[in-house]
Design a protein around this motif. Structure first.
Motif, short mmCIF file in Angstrom:
data_model
loop_
_atom_site.label_atom_id
_atom_site.label_comp_id
_atom_site.label_asym_id
_atom_site.label_seq_id
_atom_site.Cartn_x
_atom_site.Cartn_y
_atom_site.Cartn_z
N GLU A 426 -3.34 -0.95 78.98
CA GLU A 426 -4.39 -0.15 79.11
C GLU A 426 -5.93 -0.66 79.20
O GLU A 426 -5.81 -1.94 78.25
N VAL A 427 -6.57 -0.47 79.96
CA VAL A 427 -7.75 -1.15 80.31
C VAL A 427 -8.89 -0.10 80.05
O VAL A 427 -9.04 0.80 80.70
N ARG A 428 -9.85 -0.52 79.03
CA ARG A 428 -10.79 0.51 78.60
C ARG A 428 -12.12 0.02 79.62
O ARG A 428 -12.68 -1.15 79.47
N VAL A 429 -12.70 1.05 80.36
CA VAL A 429 -13.66 0.89 81.42
C VAL A 429 -14.86 1.71 81.05
O VAL A 429 -14.71 2.95 80.40
N THR A 430 -15.96 1.03 80.95
CA THR A 430 -17.41 1.74 81.00
C THR A 430 -18.44 1.57 82.04
O THR A 430 -18.31 0.40 82.56
N ARG A 454 -19.65 -1.23 73.37
CA ARG A 454 -18.53 -2.13 72.48
C ARG A 454 -17.51 -1.36 72.65
O ARG A 454 -17.32 -0.08 72.80
N GLY A 455 -16.55 -1.95 72.66
CA GLY A 455 -14.94 -1.41 72.60
C GLY A 455 -14.38 -1.66 74.22
O GLY A 455 -13.06 -1.10 74.23
N LEU A 480 -27.41 -8.82 77.01
CA LEU A 480 -26.40 -7.91 76.75
C LEU A 480 -24.97 -8.63 76.46
O LEU A 480 -24.17 -8.36 75.55
N ALA A 481 -24.75 -9.79 77.29
CA ALA A 481 -23.62 -10.47 77.07
C ALA A 481 -23.69 -11.28 75.83
O ALA A 481 -22.57 -11.57 75.41
N GLU A 482 -24.77 -11.76 75.24
CA GLU A 482 -24.73 -12.26 74.05
C GLU A 482 -24.30 -11.41 73.06
O GLU A 482 -23.53 -11.84 72.14
N ARG A 483 -24.76 -10.20 73.08
CA ARG A 483 -24.42 -9.23 71.98
C ARG A 483 -22.88 -8.65 71.86
O ARG A 483 -22.35 -8.46 71.04
N LEU A 484 -22.50 -8.36 73.23
CA LEU A 484 -21.18 -8.28 73.35
C LEU A 484 -20.15 -9.50 73.34
O LEU A 484 -18.87 -8.77 73.31
N ASP A 485 -20.74 -10.45 73.58
CA ASP A 485 -19.90 -11.75 73.68
C ASP A 485 -18.65 -11.76 74.68
O ASP A 485 -17.59 -11.69 74.67
N MET A 486 -19.25 -11.18 76.01
CA MET A 486 -18.71 -10.98 77.38
C MET A 486 -19.07 -11.70 78.18
O MET A 486 -20.58 -11.75 78.62
N PRO A 487 -18.72 -12.62 79.03
CA PRO A 487 -18.92 -13.32 80.34
C PRO A 487 -19.27 -12.01 81.29
O PRO A 487 -18.96 -11.17 81.36
N THR A 647 -17.09 6.36 80.05
CA THR A 647 -16.09 5.88 79.39
C THR A 647 -14.87 6.23 79.77
O THR A 647 -14.60 7.64 79.58
N LEU A 648 -13.82 5.62 79.95
CA LEU A 648 -12.30 6.11 80.06
C LEU A 648 -11.51 4.80 79.81
O LEU A 648 -11.60 3.79 79.83
N ALA A 649 -10.16 4.98 79.56
CA ALA A 649 -9.07 4.11 79.33
C ALA A 649 -8.19 4.38 80.66
O ALA A 649 -7.62 5.46 80.88
N VAL A 650 -7.70 3.16 81.41
CA VAL A 650 -7.10 3.27 82.55
C VAL A 650 -5.82 2.71 82.21
O VAL A 650 -5.63 1.56 81.74
N THR A 651 -4.75 3.27 82.54
CA THR A 651 -3.25 2.86 82.39
C THR A 651 -2.85 2.04 83.44
O THR A 651 -2.82 2.52 84.69
N VAL A 652 -2.55 0.94 83.40
CA VAL A 652 -2.12 0.00 84.42
C VAL A 652 -0.54 -0.13 84.31
O VAL A 652 0.17 -0.50 83.34
N PRO A 653 0.31 0.66 85.35
CA PRO A 653 1.76 0.36 85.49
C PRO A 653 2.24 -1.00 85.26
O PRO A 653 1.71 -1.90 85.68
#
Length: 653
Positions: A426-430, A454-455, A480-487, A647-653
Motif C-alpha cells: 500500500e502506498v499513501r498518496v497526497t 505527514r504520513g 517542506l522537505a526538511e520538515r518532512l525528511d523527504m527527498p 489523500t488516499l491509499a493505493v494498493t499495489v498488486p
C-alpha cells in the motif's frame, strides 16, 4: 563612533527592516487583496503601485517639516509595524499593517536621503546582511516564524535600528537639516563650521549621492530577485544526472557565499575607475540576461559582482564639508526625490515582471531593463578616487558576511535520497496545491502545510515556489522537505523557480519532464514523471498542474498529459495527480479516462477541494492505472492553502 559610520549602520539596519516588511507586503497583496487571482491583474497592480506613487509626496513633507523629525517618526512606525507583523495577525490586519510599514519605510528612505549623501555602504551592507540572515534561516523569515526565535532576534534588530537612526541624526556632521520657518526653508547647521571645501575630483555638491539614491530601488529588485536571493542559490545548485535529463537533483548551494563575496568585494574594494566603468556594467547586464534565459548559477554570480561594482561607480567620494555646502537644501531635496523615484522603479518592475504570469506577455526584459538602467547610471557617473587599500573594518565585514552566507547555504540542504526497503502493498498518496505555502489568512505557514503531508509516502505538489521575490523569496520546497525528511524532484513550469514537485520516501530511479503547450494560457505548465523503487518493483508517478486558457477547459493540456503519462509508465503501475483545474463532468477530465486511467476518487465523490474556506469545486484529482485500487479517500479541511489536499491509499498488486 564617527557619524558616517553611524549613518551607514542606521541605513543598513533600516534596509534590513524594510526588506522584512516587503517580504510580507508583496505576498499579502497577492493572497489577501488579490484573493487567489479573483482580483483583476490591472486592479492588483494599481493597488500595489499606488503606495509608491503616494510616497512621491514624501520629499515635500521632509522639506517642509525637516528631515530629522520626519525620519525619526517614520523609523518608529516602520519598527513598530515590523514587530506587530511578527505577532502574526494574518488577514486584513496583516495587509494594512504591511501597507503602513511600506509607506513608513519609503518616507524614512526619503528623509534619510536628505541627510546622507553617500548611501552605498549602508545600502550594500543592508542588502548583504539581509541575504545572509535569510540564508541562515533557510529562507524563512523571522516575521513568519514568530515564537521564541522570531521575537528574540526581531526585537534586538528593531531596537538597534531605532538606536542607530536616533544617534545618526543627533550627531549629524554631514549635510544640514532643512526645516521650514514662516513658509520658507532655512538651514540649521549641525556643526559650527559652515565653510565648504571642494569635493574630491571636482564633483558638484548638488549631485552628491543623487545617482546612488536613484539606484536604491533597482538595486533592491536585482539583489532580491537574482543576486542576493538564497532561494535562487538553492534552486540553482542542483547537478544534472543522466537519469534525469533536463532536471536538477537536490544539492547543497555551495556557490551562495561567493555571491555575497563578489557583491561586497565590488562595493568595498574599488578597482580603478576606467576598467570598472566597462567591467561592472557588462557583468550586470550579462547576469540579468542569463537569469532571463534560465541560467541561474552564472546569473546570480555575475549580477552580484556587477551590481556591487555599479553601486560603487554611482557614488562619487565627497567629504563632509562639501556636503555641507547646500545652503538652500536643494541637494538634499533632490536626493530624497531620487530615492523615492528609484523605489517607484522597483515597484513598476516588480509588478511588470510577475503580472506576465496572469496576462501572458514575455517578462525576461524586466530584469534586463533594470540592469541596463543601473549600468547606464553607473557608466555616466563622474569619476571617483578609489582608496588604495581597504581599511581593516571593510576587510572584516567582507570576510565575515561571506563566511556566514556560506554557512547558511550549508545548514539547509535537502534530505538525502531514500534507501530501498521492503516491497509495500500500500502506498499513501497526497496531492496538494500549496499556493507557495501561504494559507487563507495570507500567512506563510509551512508547519501547517507539513502537518497535512505527514504520513504520506508520495506527495504531489502544485504551485511550488523556489525563490519568487513576489512571494518573499522563499525556497518552500526545501523547507517542506526538511520538515518532512523527504527527498524531492522538482520540475519548472512557469519559470525556473516555480512549478511542481514530487516528494517521496521511496528511492527515485529515473524521471522526465515535458513542458505543455500553453494553448492560450498565460502561465506555463508541465508534466513531471518519476519512477519509484518499491522494494524491487517500480511505480510510475506523474505530477502536473493544468493551466486553463481564459474561459475554457484545459482539454488540450489534459490530452498531452494523458499521452505523456501513458508513454512514460510503459506498462508499469501508474499514479497521476495534481491540480487539474477541471471538474469530473468536463471534457478535460474525460481525456484521462479516455486514456484508460481510473478516477481514484470516484468512491468519495463529490469531493470538493477549492476554495479551502468554502469548498465548492472538484478540481484536484488523482488517477491510477487499471489494477490499482484506492481506499481511504479524503479531502481534510484545512486553511493552510487555498486548496484542500487529497489523500488516499493505493494498493499495489
Amino acid at each position: 563612533m564617527r557619524h558616517r559610520h553611524l549613518s551607514t549602520l542606521a541605513l543598513a539596519l533600516g534596509v534590513t527592516v524594510l526588506l522584512d516588511v516587503l517580504r510580507v507586503w508583496l505576498p499579502s497583496v497577492i493572497t489577501l487583496f488579490g484573493r487567489a487571482a479573483e482580483t483583476p491583474a490591472e486592479l492588483l497592480g494599481a493597488f500595489a503601485l499606488g503606495w509608491f506613487v503616494l510616497a512621491l509626496a514624501a520629499p515635500a513633507l521632509v522639506r517642509r517639516l525637516g528631515a530629522r523629525p520626519v525620519g525619526l517618526a517614520a523609523a518608529g512606525v516602520l519598527a513598530a509595524v515590523r514587530l506587530l507583523l511578527t505577532a502574526g495577525p494574518g488577514g486584513a490586519a496583516q495587509l494594512w499593517l504591511a501597507c503602513a510599514g511600506l509607506l513608513a519605510g519609503l518616507v524614512w528612505l526619503a528623509a534619510t536621503a536628505a541627510l546622507v549623501d553617500r548611501p552605498v555602504g549602508g545600502l550594500a551592507l543592508g542588502l548583504a546582511g539581509s541575504a545572509v540572515g535569510h540564508a541562515l534561516l533557510g529562507t524563512e523569515d523571522l516575521v513568519w516564524r514568530g515564537g521564541v526565535l522570531g521575537w528574540s532576534l526581531s526585537v534586538p534588530l528593531v531596537l538597534a535600528f531605532l538606536a542607530a537612526a536616533g544617534l545618526s541624526v543627533t550627531r549629524r556632521s554631514g549635510p544640514p537639516s532643512v526645516t521650514s520657518t514662516s513658509g520658507s526653508d532655512r538651514v540649521v547647521p549641525s556643526n559650527e563650521s559652515t565653510a565648504a571645501s571642494e569635493p574630491v575630483r571636482g564633483t558638484p555638491p548638488t549631485a552628491a549621492g543623487r545617482r546612488a539614491w536613484l539606484l536604491c530601488g533597482p538595486a533592491l529588485l536585482l539583489a532580491n530577485q537574482i543576486a542576493l536571493a538564497p532561494a535562487i542559490w538553492s534552486a540553482a545548485a542542483g547537478t544534472g544526472s543522466p537519469d534525469f535529463p533536463g532536471l536538477a537533483r537536490p544539492a547543497v548551494p555551495v556557490l551562495g557565499g561567493y555571491a555575497v563575496l563578489l557583491f561586497l568585494g565590488a562595493v568595498l574594494l574599488r578597482m580603478p575607475v576606467r576598467p570598472a566603468r566597462v567591467l561592472w556594467p557588462v557583468a550586470l547586464v550579462a547576469g540579468a540576461a542569463l537569469f532571463a534565459a534560465g541560467r541561474l548559477a552564472p546569473a546570480y554570480l555575475l549580477t552580484a559582482a556587477g551590481l556591487g561594482g555599479c553601486l560603487a561607480l554611482a557614488e562619487p567620494l565627497t567629504d563632509d564639508a562639501a556636503a555641507d555646502a547646500d545652503p538652500d537644501g536643494r541637494a538634499a531635496a533632490r536626493r530624497g526625490r531620487a530615492a523615492v523615484v528609484g523605489m517607484l522603479v522597483f515597484a513598476v518592475a516588480t509588478v511588470a515582471y510577475y503580472a506576465a504570469y496572469d496576462l501572458g506577455y514575455p517578462n525576461g526584459w524586466v530584469p534586463v531593463g533594470a540592469a541596463v538602467l543601473v549600468a547606464l547610471v553607473a557608466f555616466t557617473a563622474p569619476p571617483w578616487s578609489a582608496p588604495a587599500l581597504p581599511d581593516p573594518a571593510r576587510t572584516w565585514i567582507l570576510l565575515g558576511l561571506t563566511a556566514l552566507a556560506g554557512l547558511g547555504t550549508q545548514l539547509h540542504g535537502p534530505p538525502s535520497d531514500s534507501r530501498p526497503g521492503n516491497r509495500p502493498t500500500e502506498v499513501r498518496v497526497t496531492a496538494y496545491n500549496i499556493r507557495m505555502g501561504f494559507g487563507i489568512d495570507g500567512r506563510l505557514d509551512l508547519d501547517a502545510v507539513a502537518r497535512e503531508l505527514r504520513g504520506a509516502d508520495v506527495v504531489l505538489l502544485s504551485e511550488v515556489d523556489r525563490g519568487w521575490w513576489l512571494n518573499g523569496g522563499h525556497d518552500t520546497l526545501t523547507l517542506l522537505a526538511e520538515r518532512l525528511d523527504m527527498p524531492y524532484v522538482f520540475a519548472p513550469a512557469a519559470d525556473p523557480v516555480w512549478g511542481d514537485a514530487v516528494l517521496t520516501r521511496y528511492p527515485v530511479r529515473s524521471g522526465r519532464t515535458r513542458p505543455l503547450t500553453a494553448h492560450g494560457a498565460p502561465t506555463g505548465a508541465q508534466a513531471l514523471g518519476v519512477t519509484l523503487d518499491l522494494g524491487g518493483r517500480e511505480l510510475a508517478v506523474v505530477a502536473t498542474h493544468l493551466q486553463p486558457p481564459p474561459g475554457r477547459d484545459p482539454v488540450e493540456q489534459a490530452r498531452e498529459v494523458a499521452a505523456f503519462a501513458r508513454g512514460y509508465a510503459a506498462g508499469r503501475p501508474l499514479v497521476l495527480g495534481g491540480d487539474l483545474n477541471t471538474e469530473p463532468d468536463d471534457p478535460a477530465f474525460a481525456e484521462f479516462t479516455r486514456a484508460g486511467l481510473v478516477d481514484a476518487l470516484a468512491g468519495a465523490r463529490p469531493l470538493w477541494t477549492s476554495p479551502a474556506d468554502d469548498p465548492r469545486a472538484q478540481i484536484d484529482h488523482v488517477f491510477v492505472s487499471p489494477g490499482l485500487t484506492a481506499a481511504g479517500v479524503r479531502a481534510p479541511r484545512t486553511e493552510a492553502s487555498d486548496h484542500l489536499p487529497v489523500t488516499l491509499a493505493v494498493t499495489v498488486p
